[in-house]
Design a protein around this motif. Structure first.
Motif, mmCIF file in Angstrom:
data_model
loop_
_atom_site.group_PDB
_atom_site.id
_atom_site.type_symbol
_atom_site.label_atom_id
_atom_site.label_comp_id
_atom_site.label_asym_id
_atom_site.label_seq_id
_atom_site.Cartn_x
_atom_site.Cartn_y
_atom_site.Cartn_z
ATOM 1 N N HIS A 1 32.084 33.305 -23.421
ATOM 2 C CA HIS A 1 32.926 34.482 -23.647
ATOM 3 C C HIS A 1 33.137 35.229 -22.332
ATOM 4 O O HIS A 1 32.259 35.941 -21.855
ATOM 5 C CB HIS A 1 32.288 35.401 -24.682
ATOM 6 N N GLY A 2 34.290 35.038 -21.737
ATOM 7 C CA GLY A 2 34.676 35.820 -20.573
ATOM 8 C C GLY A 2 34.231 35.282 -19.234
ATOM 9 O O GLY A 2 34.519 35.896 -18.209
ATOM 10 N N PHE A 3 33.565 34.118 -19.195
ATOM 11 C CA PHE A 3 33.130 33.580 -17.908
ATOM 12 C C PHE A 3 34.091 32.532 -17.356
ATOM 13 O O PHE A 3 34.002 32.163 -16.206
ATOM 14 C CB PHE A 3 31.721 32.988 -18.027
ATOM 15 N N LEU A 4 34.999 32.016 -18.179
ATOM 16 C CA LEU A 4 36.054 31.116 -17.719
ATOM 17 C C LEU A 4 37.336 31.562 -18.404
ATOM 18 O O LEU A 4 37.517 31.353 -19.604
ATOM 19 C CB LEU A 4 35.729 29.661 -18.067
ATOM 20 N N VAL A 5 38.228 32.204 -17.632
ATOM 21 C CA VAL A 5 39.396 32.880 -18.207
ATOM 22 C C VAL A 5 40.656 32.433 -17.485
ATOM 23 O O VAL A 5 40.742 32.509 -16.255
ATOM 24 C CB VAL A 5 39.243 34.414 -18.106
ATOM 25 N N SER A 6 41.637 31.980 -18.256
ATOM 26 C CA SER A 6 42.947 31.663 -17.703
ATOM 27 C C SER A 6 43.790 32.939 -17.651
ATOM 28 O O SER A 6 43.851 33.696 -18.621
ATOM 29 C CB SER A 6 43.642 30.608 -18.566
ATOM 30 N N SER A 7 44.437 33.168 -16.521
ATOM 31 C CA SER A 7 45.271 34.368 -16.378
ATOM 32 C C SER A 7 46.758 34.065 -16.418
ATOM 33 O O SER A 7 47.574 34.977 -16.562
ATOM 34 C CB SER A 7 44.935 35.081 -15.059
ATOM 35 N N GLY A 8 47.139 32.798 -16.294
ATOM 36 C CA GLY A 8 48.557 32.461 -16.337
ATOM 37 C C GLY A 8 48.787 30.985 -16.125
ATOM 38 O O GLY A 8 47.879 30.235 -15.760
ATOM 39 N N GLY A 9 50.006 30.547 -16.401
ATOM 40 C CA GLY A 9 50.371 29.145 -16.231
ATOM 41 C C GLY A 9 51.844 29.001 -15.947
ATOM 42 O O GLY A 9 52.627 29.968 -16.044
ATOM 43 N N GLN A 10 52.225 27.780 -15.597
ATOM 44 C CA GLN A 10 53.621 27.543 -15.216
ATOM 45 C C GLN A 10 53.952 26.059 -15.337
ATOM 46 O O GLN A 10 53.107 25.202 -15.088
ATOM 47 C CB GLN A 10 53.841 28.000 -13.776
ATOM 48 N N PHE A 11 55.193 25.764 -15.721
ATOM 49 C CA PHE A 11 55.751 24.414 -15.668
ATOM 50 C C PHE A 11 56.962 24.440 -14.744
ATOM 51 O O PHE A 11 57.846 25.295 -14.892
ATOM 52 C CB PHE A 11 56.185 23.937 -17.052
ATOM 53 N N LEU A 12 57.020 23.522 -13.787
ATOM 54 C CA LEU A 12 58.171 23.354 -12.909
ATOM 55 C C LEU A 12 58.777 21.983 -13.166
ATOM 56 O O LEU A 12 58.064 20.974 -13.220
ATOM 57 C CB LEU A 12 57.763 23.471 -11.439
ATOM 58 N N LEU A 13 60.089 21.934 -13.306
ATOM 59 C CA LEU A 13 60.799 20.683 -13.540
ATOM 60 C C LEU A 13 61.748 20.449 -12.374
ATOM 61 O O LEU A 13 62.655 21.266 -12.111
ATOM 62 C CB LEU A 13 61.589 20.731 -14.852
ATOM 63 N N ARG A 14 61.549 19.330 -11.653
ATOM 64 C CA ARG A 14 62.393 19.018 -10.495
ATOM 65 C C ARG A 14 63.133 17.705 -10.780
ATOM 66 O O ARG A 14 62.486 16.681 -11.063
ATOM 67 C CB ARG A 14 61.555 18.890 -9.231
ATOM 68 N N PRO A 15 64.465 17.710 -10.688
ATOM 69 C CA PRO A 15 65.219 16.464 -10.923
ATOM 70 C C PRO A 15 64.948 15.445 -9.822
ATOM 71 O O PRO A 15 64.809 15.798 -8.644
ATOM 72 C CB PRO A 15 66.673 16.930 -10.914
ATOM 73 N N LEU A 16 64.851 14.190 -10.191
ATOM 74 C CA LEU A 16 64.633 13.094 -9.255
ATOM 75 C C LEU A 16 65.931 12.332 -9.027
ATOM 76 O O LEU A 16 66.833 12.340 -9.889
ATOM 77 C CB LEU A 16 63.557 12.156 -9.799
ATOM 78 N N PRO A 17 66.068 11.657 -7.895
ATOM 79 C CA PRO A 17 67.321 10.932 -7.602
ATOM 80 C C PRO A 17 67.673 9.882 -8.646
ATOM 81 O O PRO A 17 68.845 9.573 -8.855
ATOM 82 C CB PRO A 17 67.036 10.282 -6.236
ATOM 83 N N ASN A 18 66.660 9.320 -9.313
ATOM 84 C CA ASN A 18 66.935 8.271 -10.307
ATOM 85 C C ASN A 18 67.295 8.823 -11.686
ATOM 86 O O ASN A 18 67.368 8.075 -12.663
ATOM 87 C CB ASN A 18 65.728 7.341 -10.424
ATOM 88 N N GLY A 19 67.475 10.128 -11.795
ATOM 89 C CA GLY A 19 67.811 10.745 -13.064
ATOM 90 C C GLY A 19 66.612 11.216 -13.854
ATOM 91 O O GLY A 19 66.773 11.793 -14.935
#
Length: 471
Positions: free
Chosen positions: A399-417
């Motif tokens: 309880h409270g010793f391992l806490v996530s504060s935020g997250g993110q997903f990034l999507l980058r297009p690749l040359p092959n589609g």
């Protein structure tokens, strides 16, 4: 021989325990007040005793210091150099005077261990011909010698009876009363238990180095089994702590092997008890009194998906239930993701990432379709379900010793589609030593990332994923 000011700087010769203790006390008082003046007047920073052992907790990681922080650190190091030299010189002299190996001077630089090292050197008498153990002229029996069995197995068993109950009480004090999971619990305690167990084991006569190390390691191991037997801790956390606790216990046993030949240790049972009853709780209390905000760590994971960003985005926002895990770390009790649900759309929407122990509540901060989804975390479930063969375990570190504060997903297009999908988590943990526990937390979070990313890839490369919306 008369001790002069010049002797403070010359590493040759010896010094008695009285002079060593006096110089140490005066030197620490002068240095502490000098540091307080530099910190408070020169840099407008608070400075307390605990800063000497965890200074980077208050100024950040050394690779990320601002210019002001870097100048402060450089100034403090420069001011410390003369005191470090005097400390090393005096410790070398005292080790020679006590008849101990001079390489033990390295303990002068070990955080928390040096707190124990100083009083030991202050108590050790001058070395003489009779200062080491002599089987023809054994030291006078003490109370401990009279009650501890003389046999090798008997003294080993008594060392466990002496150290394990005390260690168990110290664990409960630190975790349930002081609420600290740090240097006192994971560093000072195993080292002190190994050292004390060895000294008790060798109180009648010097034992072999291998015997001392085995007894020291068994002492720490039996403490772990006791925590398991009394349903205080679970198997997973004990397994994670073992790689740091067992080597430190072995190091304590090796130090005990060197000390056991000294005649004075056989008649000093209060010193033995104080190593556990005073030293370790003192470290825990310092940690409790100097509690600060843990640093924020970041974990990034990525993989390539054979689908366009527009299709991948639908599974990023919300994804269907992931099949049961096959990884051992999740089967052992570490929380794992099951599915993701979304309520609303755009910034302000609320995403729920459901784990095996509960749901992360994730308000959306950035909704840049189909490129970026960033969210904060306002509710964290327990990081694991502790497994114990006897009963349900709910230790404070869940309880409270391992806490996530935020997250993110990034999507980058690749040359092959296709799409390169990157997942990021920002988190904090209140476990110390932080570099050791970060090895575990980073690896676990990366495995969680990959479980989600691989499922998103499976959905995006297969049929059109179905978005689950909350009512």
């Amino acid at each position: 021989m008369k001790f002069t000011f010049a002797d403070l700087w010359r590493p040759r010769g010896t010094v008695n325990r009285g002079v060593y203790a006096l110089v140490g006390a005066i030197g620490f008082a002068v240095k502490h007040n000098l540091d307080r003046i530099i910190a408070t007047i020169g840099f407008h920073r608070p400075w307390g005793l605990f800063n000497y052992w965890v200074p980077m907790r208050t100024i950040g990681r050394i690779t990320q210091l601002s210019r002001h922080d870097a100048v402060f650190l450089e100034t403090m190091v420069a001011a410390a150099l003369p005191f470090i030299w005097v400390g090393v010189v005096m410790t070398l002299k005292r080790l020679r005077s006590a008849g101990l190996p001079t390489w033990l001077v390295v303990l002068f630089f070990v955080p928390f261990v040096n707190l124990l090292f100083f009083p030991v050197l202050c108590l050790a008498p001058e070395h003489s011909f009779h200062a080491t153990y002599d089987s023809a002229n054994p030291p006078r029996s003490s109370f401990l010698q009279r009650i501890i069995p003389d046999s090798q197995w008997g003294s080993a068993a008594f060392s466990f009876l002496f150290t394990v109950p005390i260690g168990l009480g110290i664990v409960l004090l630190g975790t349930n009363v002081l609420m600290t999971y740090g240097w006192g619990l994971f560093v000072a305690l195993p080292f002190a238990m190994g050292l004390v167990a060895t000294l008790v084991y060798g109180i009648h006569r010097p034992r072999t180095l291998s015997g001392c190390i085995v007894v020291a390691c068994l002492s720490a191991t039996l403490l772990g089994l006791s925590l398991l037997a009394f349903a205080i801790e679970g198997v997973v956390c004990l397994a994670m702590a073992a790689p740091i606790a067992i080597p430190l216990a072995a190091f304590g046993g090796a130090c005990g092997y060197l000390v056991q030949r000294q005649r004075w240790i056989h008649s000093a049972p209060p010193v033995l008890a104080s190593l556990l009853l005073v030293f370790v709780p003192s470290v825990q209390w310092f940690e409790h009194a100097e509690t600060t905000q843990p640093p924020t760590f970041v974990v990034r994971s990525a993989l390539d998906i054979d689908a366009p960003p527009e299709k991948v985005w639908k599974s990023v926002v919300a994804f269907s239930e992931i099949p049961p895990p096959t990884e051992w770390i999740f089967k052992a009790g570490v929380a794992y993701p099951i599915r993701a649900e979304i309520l609303g759309k755009g910034p302000g929407a609320e995403r729920h990432c459901v784990f095996s122990t509960g749901a992360f509540v994730e308000p959306i901060e950035i909704w840049d379709e189909p490129r970026q989804l960033k969210f904060s975390v306002t509710s964290n479930p327990a990081p694991m379900q502790e497994w114990n063969p006897y009963s349900h375990v709910d230790p404070p570190h869940l309880h409270g010793f391992l806490v996530s504060s935020g997250g993110q997903f990034l999507l980058r297009p690749l040359p092959n589609g296709g799409t390169r999908l990157e997942g990021t988590t920002w988190y904090r943990h209140g476990l110390w030593p932080a570099p050791y526990w970060r090895l575990w937390s980073d690896a676990i979070i990366h495995r969680i990332h990959m479980r989600v990313l691989e499922h998103i890839r499976h959905e995006a490369e297969g049929s059109t994923p179905k978005v689950t919306e909350l009512p």
